[in-house]
Design a protein around this motif. Structure first.
Motif, mmCIF file in Angstrom:
data_model
loop_
_atom_site.group_PDB
_atom_site.id
_atom_site.type_symbol
_atom_site.label_atom_id
_atom_site.label_comp_id
_atom_site.label_asym_id
_atom_site.label_seq_id
_atom_site.Cartn_x
_atom_site.Cartn_y
_atom_site.Cartn_z
ATOM 1 N N ALA A 273 20.763 6.816 5.631
ATOM 2 C CA ALA A 273 21.585 7.890 5.042
ATOM 3 C C ALA A 273 22.812 7.332 4.335
ATOM 4 C CB ALA A 273 21.994 8.883 6.121
ATOM 5 N N GLN A 274 23.215 6.132 4.689
ATOM 6 C CA GLN A 274 24.372 5.520 4.033
ATOM 7 C C GLN A 274 24.051 5.092 2.603
ATOM 8 O OE1 GLN A 274 26.014 2.365 6.568
ATOM 9 N NE2 GLN A 274 24.892 3.231 8.300
ATOM 10 N N HIS A 275 22.770 4.978 2.289
ATOM 11 C CA HIS A 275 22.367 4.423 0.997
ATOM 12 C C HIS A 275 21.583 5.383 0.118
ATOM 13 C CE1 HIS A 275 23.567 0.637 2.852
ATOM 14 N NE2 HIS A 275 22.742 0.890 3.852
ATOM 15 N N TYR A 276 21.174 6.527 0.668
ATOM 16 C CA TYR A 276 20.369 7.486 -0.089
ATOM 17 C C TYR A 276 20.977 8.877 0.009
ATOM 18 C CZ TYR A 276 16.684 3.919 -0.096
ATOM 19 O OH TYR A 276 15.968 2.762 -0.263
ATOM 20 N N LYS A 277 20.629 9.699 -0.957
ATOM 21 C CA LYS A 277 21.034 11.112 -0.942
ATOM 22 C C LYS A 277 19.795 11.964 -0.819
ATOM 23 C CE LYS A 277 25.193 10.555 -3.751
ATOM 24 N NZ LYS A 277 25.900 10.971 -4.978
ATOM 25 N N GLY B 210 0.816 -1.215 0.000
ATOM 26 C CA GLY B 210 0.000 0.000 0.000
ATOM 27 C C GLY B 210 0.845 1.259 0.000
ATOM 28 N N ILE B 211 1.898 1.273 0.812
ATOM 29 C CA ILE B 211 2.795 2.436 0.828
ATOM 30 C C ILE B 211 3.405 2.645 -0.548
ATOM 31 C CG2 ILE B 211 4.958 3.340 1.769
ATOM 32 C CD1 ILE B 211 4.261 1.832 4.388
ATOM 33 N N LYS B 212 3.874 1.558 -1.149
ATOM 34 C CA LYS B 212 4.498 1.647 -2.475
ATOM 35 C C LYS B 212 3.520 2.190 -3.513
ATOM 36 C CE LYS B 212 7.102 -1.089 -5.841
ATOM 37 N NZ LYS B 212 7.671 -2.435 -6.146
ATOM 38 N N GLU B 213 2.266 1.777 -3.434
ATOM 39 C CA GLU B 213 1.265 2.212 -4.407
ATOM 40 C C GLU B 213 0.875 3.675 -4.229
ATOM 41 O OE1 GLU B 213 -1.083 -2.017 -5.213
ATOM 42 O OE2 GLU B 213 -1.515 -0.863 -3.400
ATOM 43 N N LEU B 214 0.909 4.159 -2.987
ATOM 44 C CA LEU B 214 0.480 5.535 -2.725
ATOM 45 C C LEU B 214 1.603 6.561 -2.812
ATOM 46 C CD1 LEU B 214 -2.010 5.008 0.260
ATOM 47 C CD2 LEU B 214 -2.527 5.280 -2.175
ATOM 48 N N LEU C 44 10.741 2.423 1.101
ATOM 49 C CA LEU C 44 9.723 2.625 0.065
ATOM 50 C C LEU C 44 9.451 4.115 -0.142
ATOM 51 C CD1 LEU C 44 7.257 -0.200 1.159
ATOM 52 C CD2 LEU C 44 8.716 -0.206 -0.869
ATOM 53 N N VAL C 45 9.448 4.856 0.957
ATOM 54 C CA VAL C 45 9.246 6.306 0.890
ATOM 55 C C VAL C 45 10.377 6.960 0.103
ATOM 56 C CG1 VAL C 45 9.218 8.414 2.278
ATOM 57 C CG2 VAL C 45 7.886 6.435 3.006
ATOM 58 N N LEU C 46 11.602 6.617 0.442
ATOM 59 C CA LEU C 46 12.769 7.228 -0.200
ATOM 60 C C LEU C 46 12.947 6.749 -1.638
ATOM 61 C CD1 LEU C 46 15.203 6.975 2.837
ATOM 62 C CD2 LEU C 46 14.095 9.047 1.984
ATOM 63 N N ASP C 47 12.614 5.496 -1.897
ATOM 64 C CA ASP C 47 12.726 4.967 -3.261
ATOM 65 C C ASP C 47 11.804 5.716 -4.226
ATOM 66 O OD1 ASP C 47 14.648 3.091 -2.633
ATOM 67 O OD2 ASP C 47 13.236 1.428 -2.423
ATOM 68 N N ALA C 48 10.722 6.268 -3.687
ATOM 69 C CA ALA C 48 9.786 7.030 -4.519
ATOM 70 C C ALA C 48 10.284 8.446 -4.780
ATOM 71 C CB ALA C 48 8.416 7.080 -3.850
ATOM 72 N N GLY C 49 11.434 8.792 -4.188
ATOM 73 C CA GLY C 49 11.983 10.130 -4.389
ATOM 74 C C GLY C 49 11.480 11.152 -3.406
ATOM 75 N N SER D 232 6.152 -2.233 16.812
ATOM 76 C CA SER D 232 5.741 -3.637 16.855
ATOM 77 C C SER D 232 4.987 -4.099 15.608
ATOM 78 C CB SER D 232 4.879 -3.885 18.093
ATOM 79 O OG SER D 232 3.713 -3.063 18.074
ATOM 80 N N ARG D 233 4.402 -3.191 14.852
ATOM 81 C CA ARG D 233 3.587 -3.587 13.702
ATOM 82 C C ARG D 233 4.218 -3.238 12.356
ATOM 83 N NH1 ARG D 233 -2.530 -1.798 15.750
ATOM 84 N NH2 ARG D 233 -2.196 -2.307 17.956
ATOM 85 N N THR D 234 5.083 -2.239 12.355
ATOM 86 C CA THR D 234 5.676 -1.767 11.099
ATOM 87 C C THR D 234 7.190 -1.774 11.190
ATOM 88 O OG1 THR D 234 3.779 -0.303 10.693
ATOM 89 C CG2 THR D 234 5.783 0.134 9.444
ATOM 90 N N ASP D 235 7.827 -2.341 10.182
ATOM 91 C CA ASP D 235 9.284 -2.260 10.044
ATOM 92 C C ASP D 235 9.589 -0.877 9.465
ATOM 93 O OD1 ASP D 235 11.925 -2.319 9.110
ATOM 94 O OD2 ASP D 235 11.828 -4.446 8.605
ATOM 95 N N TYR D 236 10.024 0.041 10.314
ATOM 96 C CA TYR D 236 10.212 1.420 9.878
ATOM 97 C C TYR D 236 11.282 1.548 8.786
ATOM 98 C CZ TYR D 236 7.183 4.303 12.835
ATOM 99 O OH TYR D 236 6.094 4.941 13.377
ATOM 100 N N VAL D 237 12.339 0.796 8.880
ATOM 101 C CA VAL D 237 13.375 0.876 7.845
ATOM 102 C C VAL D 237 12.808 0.427 6.505
ATOM 103 C CG1 VAL D 237 15.592 -0.056 7.065
ATOM 104 C CG2 VAL D 237 15.307 0.640 9.449
#
Length: 358
Positions: free
Chosen positions: A354-358, A279-283, A314-319, A304-309
């Protein structure tokens, strides 16, 4: 940091010592690394690079070793070696007012207090309002003026207003749908007055089928977004129960609206039985904000419910590089502790990514 430009002769036998006037100590108040360190810009084959030298001795040793190794080949490797300048973080952190809903409903604070509490208690200088806490003030310019003044005095930025209780934008009958659109207009105007970029709305559609509900919701969102465009305000939809928690359904509605100021507010937690990461990826292609929902935490401080990393990837991959808003809804920790735990987790995840994104 102070910089100097010099030309270096790359021949091993002719590495010059810098003139005396260059050997100024690096001001201790500009560097936590000590008063005897400085940065200088040196030129190799007409290309300037920034090099950090811990001491004058290691600087000279570096020059001799690099010259002996060929000198010119080192310039590209050192081009980004600026240890005194910090880049902009991958995302900023904001606070959703709903995180304090128990305190607000309990009359222990008011909406006017929210900006101060956000900054002074949590160190967060960007806020997301919920209209329930100033429901009758949308057209009250004196009230809104006081709220804006407090934000300006504190240096707190108003990002958006979450709108509930104004009807279903996906009403099937045109007259009813227009009435709901009109109900939301005062919040568009209030958001503009406060300096927000968006209002968050709910996409509840009326109809006999999912398709019909999508069509009616598209019409309602388009009508409100056209009004929002006139005021420079985005209309963003949160996955907030019902069909809106189906990422595929909601992303199609937003695509069909087809207006640049109509987008999404992906919430990490409000997907029900729908795959939250899908759902995050789609939105995210439509996102103009992100809501980091949190409930409980394990011993390591992970939600406990969401893997924040995973979610933030997914958030950062979308730019996306905007604000990520804390929205704590847990019961085990009190609101203050829950907000701080969520902030700590976001900061830790941000540092890791931060080690993997700009």
């Amino acid at each position: 940091a102070p910089t100097r430009n010099f030309q270096i002769d790359p021949e091993p036998d002719r590495v010059p010592d810098p003139p005396a006037q260059r050997l100024l100590p690096f001001p201790s108040y500009l560097s936590s690394k000590g008063p005897d360190k400085m940065t200088e810009t040196w030129s190799f084959s007409r290309k300037s690079v920034l090099i950090y030298f811990p001491t004058m001795t290691s600087r000279r040793l570096f020059l001799k070793q690099s010259a002996a190794a060929g000198g010119l080949t080192l310039a590209p490797m050192l081009a980004g070696a600026d240890h005194h300048k910090k880049g902009k973080p991958l995302f900023e952190i904001s606070l959703a007012e709903w995180s304090l809903h128990k305190t607000l409903f309990g009359k222990k604070m008011t909406n006017l207090d929210f900006p101060r509490v956000s900054k002074e208690k949590f160190g967060i200088t960007a806020v997301e309002y919920v209209n329930q806490f100033f429901k009758d003030k949308a057209k009250d310019k004196a009230y809104l003026g006081e709220l804006k003044k407090r934000c300006d005095d504190l240096g707190v930025k108003s990002l958006l207003i979450m709108i509930d209780g104004e009807g279903h934008l996906g009403e099937a009958e045109e007259a009813k749908r227009q009435k709901v659109i009109d109900n939301h207009k005062k919040w568009v105007e209030a958001a503009r007055f406060l300096g927000c970029h968006s209002i968050r709305v709910n996409a509840h559609g009326v109809g006999k089928s999912d398709e019909e509900k999508a069509t009616n919701t598209t019409k309602g969102l388009r009508g409100l977004s056209e009004f929002g465009k006139e005021h420079g305000i985005n209309v963003i939809v949160e996955n907030h129960g019902g069909l809106s928690s189906n990422g595929k359904w909601l992303s199609r509605v937003l695509k069909d609206v087809g207006l640049p100021n109509c987008g999404s507010l992906p919430d990490f937690g409000n997907f029900g039985n729908y795959d939250r990461y899908l759902g995050i990826k789609e939105l995210m292609p439509f996102a103009k904000g992100v809501s980091a929902k949190s409930h409980d935490f394990d011993a390591q401080g992970n939600e406990s419910r969401t893997d924040y990393v995973k979610a933030l990837k997914l958030v950062l991959d979308a730019g996306y590089r905007g604000y990520v808003g804390i929205e704590y809804e847990g019961r085990k920790l009190d609101e203050e502790a829950g907000i701080l735990a969520t902030k700590k987790l976001l900061l830790r995840a941000r540092d890791q990514l931060a080690q993997h994104y700009k």
